[in-house]
Design a protein around this motif. Structure first.
Motif, PDB file in Angstrom:
ATOM      1  N   PHE A 150       2.482   2.196  -3.203  1.00  0.00           N
ATOM      2  CA  PHE A 150       1.579   2.776  -4.190  1.00  0.00           C
ATOM      3  C   PHE A 150       1.467   4.286  -3.999  1.00  0.00           C
ATOM      4  CE2 PHE A 150      -2.522   4.610  -5.178  1.00  0.00           C
ATOM      5  CZ  PHE A 150      -2.559   4.402  -6.550  1.00  0.00           C
ATOM      6  N   PHE A 151       1.262   4.701  -2.770  1.00  0.00           N
ATOM      7  CA  PHE A 151       1.080   6.143  -2.524  1.00  0.00           C
ATOM      8  C   PHE A 151       2.369   6.913  -2.819  1.00  0.00           C
ATOM      9  CE2 PHE A 151      -2.422   4.304  -0.089  1.00  0.00           C
ATOM     10  CZ  PHE A 151      -3.480   5.103  -0.522  1.00  0.00           C
TER      11      PHE A 151
ATOM     12  N   ILE B 298      -1.227  22.795   2.480  1.00  0.00           N
ATOM     13  CA  ILE B 298      -1.091  21.739   3.491  1.00  0.00           C
ATOM     14  C   ILE B 298      -2.463  21.334   4.017  1.00  0.00           C
ATOM     15  CG2 ILE B 298       1.234  22.413   4.210  1.00  0.00           C
ATOM     16  CD1 ILE B 298      -0.057  23.819   6.610  1.00  0.00           C
TER      17      ILE B 298
ATOM     18  N   GLU C 113       0.812  -1.215   0.000  1.00  0.00           N
ATOM     19  CA  GLU C 113       0.000   0.000   0.000  1.00  0.00           C
ATOM     20  C   GLU C 113       0.850   1.273   0.000  1.00  0.00           C
ATOM     21  OE1 GLU C 113      -3.671   0.056   0.742  1.00  0.00           O
ATOM     22  OE2 GLU C 113      -3.457  -1.912  -0.177  1.00  0.00           O
ATOM     23  N   ARG C 114       1.826   1.287   0.897  1.00  0.00           N
ATOM     24  CA  ARG C 114       2.626   2.478   1.059  1.00  0.00           C
ATOM     25  C   ARG C 114       3.387   2.815  -0.229  1.00  0.00           C
ATOM     26  NH1 ARG C 114       5.022   5.215   5.765  1.00  0.00           N
ATOM     27  NH2 ARG C 114       6.431   6.643   4.718  1.00  0.00           N
TER      28      ARG C 114
ATOM     29  N   ALA D  51      -9.558   7.486   1.507  1.00  0.00           N
ATOM     30  CA  ALA D  51      -8.865   6.333   0.927  1.00  0.00           C
ATOM     31  C   ALA D  51      -7.354   6.410   1.113  1.00  0.00           C
ATOM     32  CB  ALA D  51      -9.203   6.204  -0.557  1.00  0.00           C
ATOM     33  N   GLY D  52      -6.874   7.434   1.799  1.00  0.00           N
ATOM     34  CA  GLY D  52      -5.439   7.618   1.972  1.00  0.00           C
ATOM     35  C   GLY D  52      -4.826   6.598   2.921  1.00  0.00           C
ATOM     36  N   ASP D  53      -3.492   6.578   2.974  1.00  0.00           N
ATOM     37  CA  ASP D  53      -2.816   5.652   3.889  1.00  0.00           C
ATOM     38  C   ASP D  53      -2.588   6.306   5.255  1.00  0.00           C
ATOM     39  OD1 ASP D  53      -0.888   7.397   2.925  1.00  0.00           O
ATOM     40  OD2 ASP D  53       0.701   5.882   2.870  1.00  0.00           O
TER      41      ASP D  53
ATOM     42  N   TRP E 161      -8.369   9.754  -2.222  1.00  0.00           N
ATOM     43  CA  TRP E 161      -7.403  10.300  -1.263  1.00  0.00           C
ATOM     44  C   TRP E 161      -6.836  11.610  -1.799  1.00  0.00           C
ATOM     45  CZ3 TRP E 161      -1.974  10.640  -2.185  1.00  0.00           C
ATOM     46  CH2 TRP E 161      -1.539  10.033  -3.370  1.00  0.00           C
TER      47      TRP E 161
ATOM     48  N   PHE F  11       2.565   7.129  -6.531  1.00  0.00           N
ATOM     49  CA  PHE F  11       1.606   8.079  -7.093  1.00  0.00           C
ATOM     50  C   PHE F  11       2.105   9.514  -6.914  1.00  0.00           C
ATOM     51  CE2 PHE F  11      -2.219  10.143  -8.340  1.00  0.00           C
ATOM     52  CZ  PHE F  11      -2.915   9.214  -9.103  1.00  0.00           C
ATOM     53  N   ASP F  12       2.695   9.778  -5.752  1.00  0.00           N
ATOM     54  CA  ASP F  12       3.246  11.125  -5.523  1.00  0.00           C
ATOM     55  C   ASP F  12       4.373  11.422  -6.502  1.00  0.00           C
ATOM     56  OD1 ASP F  12       1.644  12.326  -3.651  1.00  0.00           O
ATOM     57  OD2 ASP F  12       2.674  11.407  -1.953  1.00  0.00           O
TER      58      ASP F  12
ATOM     59  N   ALA G  37      -6.982  -2.227   1.610  1.00  0.00           N
ATOM     60  CA  ALA G  37      -7.573  -0.890   1.434  1.00  0.00           C
ATOM     61  C   ALA G  37      -8.982  -0.869   2.016  1.00  0.00           C
ATOM     62  CB  ALA G  37      -7.609  -0.514  -0.042  1.00  0.00           C
TER      63      ALA G  37
ATOM     64  N   PRO H 273      -6.888  21.128   3.243  1.00  0.00           N
ATOM     65  CA  PRO H 273      -7.945  21.186   2.223  1.00  0.00           C
ATOM     66  C   PRO H 273      -8.773  22.471   2.265  1.00  0.00           C
ATOM     67  CG  PRO H 273      -8.140  19.197   3.575  1.00  0.00           C
ATOM     68  CD  PRO H 273      -7.118  20.051   4.223  1.00  0.00           C
TER      69      PRO H 273
ATOM     70  N   TYR I 272      -4.881  14.734 -13.340  1.00  0.00           N
ATOM     71  CA  TYR I 272      -4.647  14.965 -11.912  1.00  0.00           C
ATOM     72  C   TYR I 272      -3.625  16.083 -11.694  1.00  0.00           C
ATOM     73  CZ  TYR I 272      -7.139  10.564 -11.199  1.00  0.00           C
ATOM     74  OH  TYR I 272      -8.092   9.571 -11.188  1.00  0.00           O
TER      75      TYR I 272
ATOM     76  N   ARG J 285      -4.660  13.704   0.858  1.00  0.00           N
ATOM     77  CA  ARG J 285      -3.811  14.310   1.878  1.00  0.00           C
ATOM     78  C   ARG J 285      -2.814  13.285   2.398  1.00  0.00           C
ATOM     79  NH1 ARG J 285      -6.461  18.034   6.568  1.00  0.00           N
ATOM     80  NH2 ARG J 285      -4.568  19.116   7.115  1.00  0.00           N
ATOM     81  N   ARG J 286      -1.553  13.710   2.457  1.00  0.00           N
ATOM     82  CA  ARG J 286      -0.510  12.758   2.840  1.00  0.00           C
ATOM     83  C   ARG J 286       0.763  13.529   3.122  1.00  0.00           C
ATOM     84  NH1 ARG J 286       3.143   8.865  -0.109  1.00  0.00           N
ATOM     85  NH2 ARG J 286       3.098   7.047   1.250  1.00  0.00           N
TER      86      ARG J 286
ATOM     87  N   ARG K  40      -8.705  -0.576   5.747  1.00  0.00           N
ATOM     88  CA  ARG K  40      -8.189   0.739   6.102  1.00  0.00           C
ATOM     89  C   ARG K  40      -9.279   1.813   5.930  1.00  0.00           C
ATOM     90  NH1 ARG K  40      -4.738   1.286   1.954  1.00  0.00           N
ATOM     91  NH2 ARG K  40      -5.937   2.822   0.804  1.00  0.00           N
TER      92      ARG K  40
ATOM     93  N   LEU L 230      -7.993  11.427  -5.708  1.00  0.00           N
ATOM     94  CA  LEU L 230      -7.031  10.522  -6.343  1.00  0.00           C
ATOM     95  C   LEU L 230      -7.432   9.057  -6.170  1.00  0.00           C
ATOM     96  CD1 LEU L 230      -3.868  12.487  -5.165  1.00  0.00           C
ATOM     97  CD2 LEU L 230      -4.971  12.568  -7.410  1.00  0.00           C
ATOM     98  N   PRO L 231      -7.042   8.219  -7.167  1.00  0.00           N
ATOM     99  CA  PRO L 231      -7.439   6.804  -7.149  1.00  0.00           C
ATOM    100  C   PRO L 231      -6.452   5.939  -6.362  1.00  0.00           C
ATOM    101  CG  PRO L 231      -6.283   7.288  -9.174  1.00  0.00           C
ATOM    102  CD  PRO L 231      -6.270   8.567  -8.368  1.00  0.00           C
ATOM    103  N   PHE L 232      -6.801   4.689  -6.179  1.00  0.00           N
ATOM    104  CA  PHE L 232      -5.978   3.749  -5.403  1.00  0.00           C
ATOM    105  C   PHE L 232      -6.408   2.342  -5.794  1.00  0.00           C
ATOM    106  CE2 PHE L 232      -9.391   2.257  -2.716  1.00  0.00           C
ATOM    107  CZ  PHE L 232     -10.339   3.253  -2.944  1.00  0.00           C
TER     108      PHE L 232
END
Lengths: 258, 282
Positions: A9-10, A80, A6-7, B66-68, B97, A13-14, B117, A82, A38, B99-100, B120, B109-111
């Motif tokens: 992936f994020f 930082i 999972e980690r 949906a974020g981690d 998601w 994506f970043d 997931a 929303p 995006y 924010r991270r 979570r 954003l997708p995941f």
């Protein structure tokens, strides 16, 4: 890299958002034009938020210059939070060292004024102090009481006439006739109803209000005003501040000699 | 008699006065709570005046469910404050998601929809509902990427989240169409598979082809009138599941209030029609 990590992936994506088209390869087969959707949305939302807040800078620089500069800022200092309504506190400072803004050194100052106007516009509402309460203040208590200022009050001081230049841009003439002068100026913003008011203030009034902002006693604030201008009239400063609705409360300062 | 919320409009600042004086039966309004996360000022005064006259819905974009990372507690506290202040009849968020690591990416954003997931995100929804003291609805996002690594289909995943957390669905019909078109599956089959009992709200909006790629990539712009295909899917959906509070979203190229109200009224007539048809056949 596992598809179920999972980690990773994020992180990937970043990296993809930052421009690495291959970062998502385990999860995405290039080419993936959707990534650009995006990337664009993220930057343009930040630019739109800055455009709403820094309306005078848009007038001064033109829309294209503004959006290009705001885009560079957004990439270097992304939001930082929303709540984009609060985004852009660092934009004035960033403009001060943004090379293309060096020909127009007043831009950073004007941006600071846009930011303070916006802070005043969105600050908490509050009820005003009844002026009659001020007349009951005992003279001997002035060393131990202070006046609570309106939450929408914001002050700024400049070495040049940037406040006048900014004010001129709020009129339909958009400040085209204004000449920037090397004369120090002070300005305040306050909103006691639906509209933010902006006023140039004299150095003594400014010093008086700044002292109250530091929660100093009325007596100390009066000393600051006199230090800024020995000829100033304290009753005049107080009447002016009351007329603008700057005071909300009378507060006793704890642990002061009475 | 209080009329149940029927068709509503996304509330834009340029339309506050018209929204306050709108007298359409069942009219309601929706805002992004993030736009009201400031302490005071004219924006709150206007929203309060709209709320005095109409039901209101809060539709969040920033919880990053949906974020981690777990939902931000300060953000939840601000959302709770708005929920308590404006007493919305619906509160919703997205299956996405944003924010991270202390950065907010203003998009949805997708995941990969994996088993972990699912666990979570269910935890994040639980925490949100606990913090807000109420049930929320989760919206299907627009998708632009064919990701590998999904264990679940989108609808299956959403239904499982509803089952685990007690949340409901906000079905965005335009998003169903945009995602189905971009990723190559049947929007009709998706719409037909939605479980009636889970849907608490419907969204309708306009989309546009990507400026360079054309119809091969549809963008959920909220910048155009609702497309006829989306109206057709909407009629198909409510014809089967019955009426639900339905929102017209418009965030770009914003037309006059009259224009938006006409789209809203068109949705309202479809809801009335399907309601009457259901009564006749019952």
């Amino acid at each position: 890299m596992s598809l179920h990590d999972e980690r990773s992936f994020f992180d990937a994506f970043d990296a993809a958002l930052a421009g690495d088209d291959l970062a998502l390869v385990p999860w995405l087969t290039p080419p993936a034009p959707g990534l650009a959707v995006y990337r664009n949305t993220i930057v343009s939302a930040a630019i739109d938020a800055l455009a709403a807040t820094f309306a005078t800078i848009r007038l001064m620089t033109g829309e294209d210059w503004f959006r290009a500069a705001a885009g560079e800022f957004a990439r270097a200092h992304p939001p930082i939070d929303p709540a984009l309504v609060n985004y852009g506190a660092d934009f004035p400072g960033w403009l001060a060292s943004f090379p293309p803004a060096q020909d127009a050194h007043y831009l950073a100052g004007a941006a600071r004024l846009d930011w303070l106007w916006w802070q005043s516009w969105s600050a908490a509402d509050a009820s005003l102090l009844d002026p009659a309460a001020l007349s009951t203040l005992p003279a001997e208590g002035l060393a131990s009481i202070t006046l609570g200022l309106h939450p929408t009050l914001h002050l700024a001081s400049f070495e040049a006439s940037i406040p006048s230049l900014w004010l001129a841009h709020q009129s339909p003439l958009r400040g085209e006739a204004h000449q920037l002068a090397d004369a120090p100026e002070q300005i305040l913003f306050v909103r006691t109803g639906p509209h933010v008011q902006s006023h140039l203030v004299d150095p003594a009034t400014f010093a008086f209000l700044e002292s109250l902002q530091r929660r100093e006693a009325v007596l100390a604030a009066a000393e600051c005003a006199l230090a800024a201008d020995p000829e100033c009239s304290l009753p005049h400063i107080l009447t002016g501040a009351i007329a603008l609705g700057l005071f909300t409360t009378i507060n006793l300062i704890p642990d002061t000699p009475r | 008699m209080t009329i149940a919320p029927a068709a509503g409009l996304g509330l834009k600042p340029q339309h506050y006065a018209e929204a306050i004086s709108d007298t359409a039966a069942g009219a309601w309004f929706e805002v992004h709570p993030e736009n009201y996360m400031c302490e005071g000022g004219p924006r709150h005064a206007a929203l309060g005046a709209v709320r005095d006259k109409h039901p209101l819905s809060l539709h969040g974009v920033g919880l990053s469910l949906a974020g981690d990372e777990a939902p931000d507690e300060a953000h939840l506290a601000q959302l709770r404050y708005l929920v308590d202040r404006y007493e919305p009849f619906l509160v919703s968020e997205h299956l996405a998601w944003s924010r991270r690591g202390g950065v907010y990416r203003s998009d949805l954003l997708p995941f990969p929809r994996t088993s972990s997931a699912l666990i979570r995100i269910a935890r994040h929804i639980d925490r949100t509902q606990e913090a807000l003291g109420r049930r929320i609805l989760i919206e299907n996002p627009s998708l632009y990427l064919s990701l590998h690594g999904h264990d679940y289909g989108e609808l299956e995943f959403l239904v499982d989240l509803c089952r685990r957390t007690g949340c409901g669905l906000l079905l965005d019909v335009n998003n169903v169409y945009v995602s189905a078109s971009n990723l190559g599956y049947s929007a009709e089959a998706y719409i037909d598979a939605v479980s009636a009992s889970l849907v608490g709200e419907i969204h309708l909006a306009g989309h546009a082809p990507d400026p360079t790629l054309g119809a091969g990539l549809l963008i959920d712009t909220h910048g155009a009138p609702i497309d006829e295909t989306v109206w057709r899917l909407f009629r198909r959906l409510v014809g089967r599941i019955g009426p639900r509070p339905t929102l017209i979203e418009r965030d770009d190229n914003i037309p006059t209030y009259t224009h938006l109200a006409a789209e809203r009224d068109a949705a309202a007539s479809i809801l009335v029609y399907t309601h009457e048809a259901a009564l006749v056949s019952a």
